[in-house]
Scaffold this active site. Structure first.
Site, PDB file in Angstrom:
ATOM      1  N   ASP A 145       0.835  -1.213   0.000  1.00  0.00           N
ATOM      2  CA  ASP A 145       0.000   0.000   0.000  1.00  0.00           C
ATOM      3  C   ASP A 145       0.867   1.259   0.000  1.00  0.00           C
ATOM      4  OD1 ASP A 145       0.796  -0.800   2.634  1.00  0.00           O
ATOM      5  OD2 ASP A 145      -0.708   0.511   3.538  1.00  0.00           O
ATOM      6  N   GLU A 198       0.217  -1.345   5.793  1.00  0.00           N
ATOM      7  CA  GLU A 198       1.233  -0.759   6.684  1.00  0.00           C
ATOM      8  C   GLU A 198       0.903   0.687   7.005  1.00  0.00           C
ATOM      9  OE1 GLU A 198       4.625   1.510   8.116  1.00  0.00           O
ATOM     10  OE2 GLU A 198       3.588   1.853   6.242  1.00  0.00           O
TER      11      GLU A 198
HETATM   12  C1  LIG Z   1       1.176   3.220  14.062  1.00  0.00           C
HETATM   13  S1  LIG Z   1       1.279   2.625  12.492  1.00  0.00           S
HETATM   14  C2  LIG Z   1       1.575   4.010  11.520  1.00  0.00           C
HETATM   15  C3  LIG Z   1       2.591   3.745  10.548  1.00  0.00           C
HETATM   16  C4  LIG Z   1       3.087   4.935   9.812  1.00  0.00           C
HETATM   17  N1  LIG Z   1       4.159   4.483   9.002  1.00  0.00           N
HETATM   18  C5  LIG Z   1       4.747   5.232   8.112  1.00  0.00           C
HETATM   19  O1  LIG Z   1       4.540   6.413   7.928  1.00  0.00           O
HETATM   20  C6  LIG Z   1       3.508   6.005  10.807  1.00  0.00           C
HETATM   21  O2  LIG Z   1       2.683   6.879  11.105  1.00  0.00           O
HETATM   22  O3  LIG Z   1       4.637   6.015  11.275  1.00  0.00           O
HETATM   23 ZN   LIG Z   2       6.545   2.501   4.213  1.00  0.00          ZN
HETATM   24 ZN   LIG Z   3       4.828   5.353   4.559  1.00  0.00          ZN
END
Ligand SMILES: CSCC[C@H](NC=O)C(=O)O
Ligand SMILES: [Zn+2]
Ligand SMILES: [Zn+2]
Length: 431
Positions: free
Chosen positions: A86, A152
């Site tokens: 995604d 993710e």
């Molecule tokens: C708590 S899961 C969220 C995942 C997200 N990952 C990338 O940006 C982030 O906000 O870091």
């Molecule tokens: Zn990522």
């Molecule tokens: Zn990301």
């Protein structure tokens, strides 16, 4: 092998157009087309007869593609190469070209697309590296798994989390994981051995309502504003530690105000002469693995949401900073870890250089694997590249992409060949 031409002979154009094809699949939230992504990835494995594939659906409509390249000694702990399919949404009007066009600028070689850095590059680079290793007849000692997981970007709960808790995952006997990192504007690749944990927190205040013209103590808005003063003071102190160089970005506690909610809405705005009886704020807090979480929780309870000011708080997300053994969620990244040594050497062998291991400032799926006590490295081989994940005009240069495939080829070869008992027997032979 079924792949036809040998690895080195394949024209770069073919490799790049496969990357573009993956980038053009619309897997952006909130309506990611996961089935198209899985279908494309499966089509890429057709000539790779040694790969066994499985499509897992822990949640309907959210398929996870798992590829297995069986090692000659499947009893050894395996290598897992994880990537998410995604991507985050984009605002096309603010881009130089449509974010799903994956257009290649012939003068620079830059491929512009949402997901070009985060992280369709990595997913397909794993696959290209495996394709090359197969083409040159490499046979892994350890089993190599590739997982292409959904969701993710929205927390990983329906993707990597369920996967990591599944029976299948247990049977895979994973010994080490590679997952995403960040681009690096310099020559050195960045590598991450841990990440900050999200503590998404809401703080709420109540107080007597009143006429908008009345001055009195203890309104909900005043109670919340006092807390926000404290939050912002703490935020500045953490930012100062980063600016002064005392700590790296991922080692400070970050706290950001992400929403404010109060007042009485009307069709055109808000009532202007009524002081609200409730006010709420959302805080995105990120906690490094070594932070004093007891002190932080006390700060939230006593300074940011004290009952003395009629306040309450709630954690919408509160990831643990410890693994299931109570140890900080970090992967050993020094000479005492064979994986770290292998990773460093393998990158070097491919002509690259790793920077100092860092704490990832945001969150990735790697935390679900670290929670099980499995070593996991965050690594996306993009040097000489501005950090543009989640930003407008995200791009990756085609030569950086191609270079990254060689880096993974080297890493996979090293990890999949690692025999921890070989050293012991050598030592025994010497004795
Ligand atoms: C708590 S899961 C969220 C995942 C997200 N990952 C990338 O940006 C982030 O906000 O870091
Ligand atoms: Zn990522
Ligand atoms: Zn990301």
């Amino acid at each position: 092998s079924g792949s036809g031409s040998a690895a080195g002979e394949e024209p770069a154009e073919a490799i790049i157009s496969r990357f573009q094809e993956y980038l053009r699949i619309d897997t952006a939230h909130p309506t990611p087309d996961y089935s198209a992504a899985v279908k494309f990835l499966l089509s890429q494995t057709l000539t790779l007869e040694k790969l066994r594939s499985q499509t897992l659906e822990f949640v309907p409509e959210k398929p996870l593609l798992l590829l297995e390249w069986r090692g000659s000694d499947p009893s050894l702990p395996s290598l897992l190469l994880n990537s998410h399919t995604d991507v985050v949404p984009s605002e096309p009007s603010k881009w130089l070209a449509p974010p799903l066009s994956a257009s290649l600028d012939p003068s620079t070689g830059n491929i512009l697309a949402r997901g070009s850095q985060d992280m369709k590059c990595v997913g397909l680079q794993y696959l290209e590296a495996v394709r090359r290793l197969l083409a040159r007849g490499f046979s892994p000692l350890r089993t190599v798994y590739l997982s292409f997981v959904p969701d993710e970007e929205v927390g990983g709960h329906d993707g990597a989390k369920l996967f990591s808790e599944s029976e299948i995952f247990g049977q895979m006997n994973v010994g080490v994981v590679l997952d995403e990192g960040l681009a690096s504007p310099g020559e050195e690749y960045r590598v991450f051995y841990g990440e900050r944990c999200p503590w998404w927190t809401t703080i709420r205040a109540t107080g007597p309502p009143g006429h908008g013209a009345k001055l009195y103590d203890g309104s909900a808005a005043e109670n919340l504003a006092r807390s926000l003063e404290n939050v912002m003071r703490f935020r500045r102190s953490q930012l100062d530690r980063v600016k002064s160089g005392e700590v790296a970005e991922g080692e400070a506690i970050s706290v950001n105000l992400v929403y404010l909610k109060a007042g009485t809405p009307t069709p055109t705005g808000f009532v202007m002469n009524l002081q609200p009886s409730e006010a709420e704020a959302g805080l995105d807090i990120r906690v490094p693995p070594n932070a004093d979480t007891v002190a932080l929780e006390r700060r939230i309870a006593e300074e940011w949401a004290p009952t003395s000011r009629n306040m309450t708080f709630e954690f919408k997300e509160k990831a643990s900073v410890n693994d299931k053994f109570g140890k900080p969620l970090i992967t050993v990244a020094d000479s005492s870890s064979p994986w770290w040594g292998l990773l460093k050497e393998a990158v070097k062998k491919a002509g690259g250089k790793l920077g100092k291991p860092e704490i990832f400032p945001a969150s990735t799926d790697a935390r679900f694997f670290r929670e099980l006590g499995i070593p996991a490295f965050g690594f996306s081989p993009m040097a000489n590249t501005p950090i543009l994940l989640h930003d407008h005009n995200e791009f990756l240069n085609k030569d950086e992409y191609l270079k990254g495939i060689e880096v993974y080829e080297s890493i996979i070869e090293a990890f999949a060949s690692y025999n921890e008992h070989a050293k012991d027997s050598e030592t025994r032979a010497e004795l």
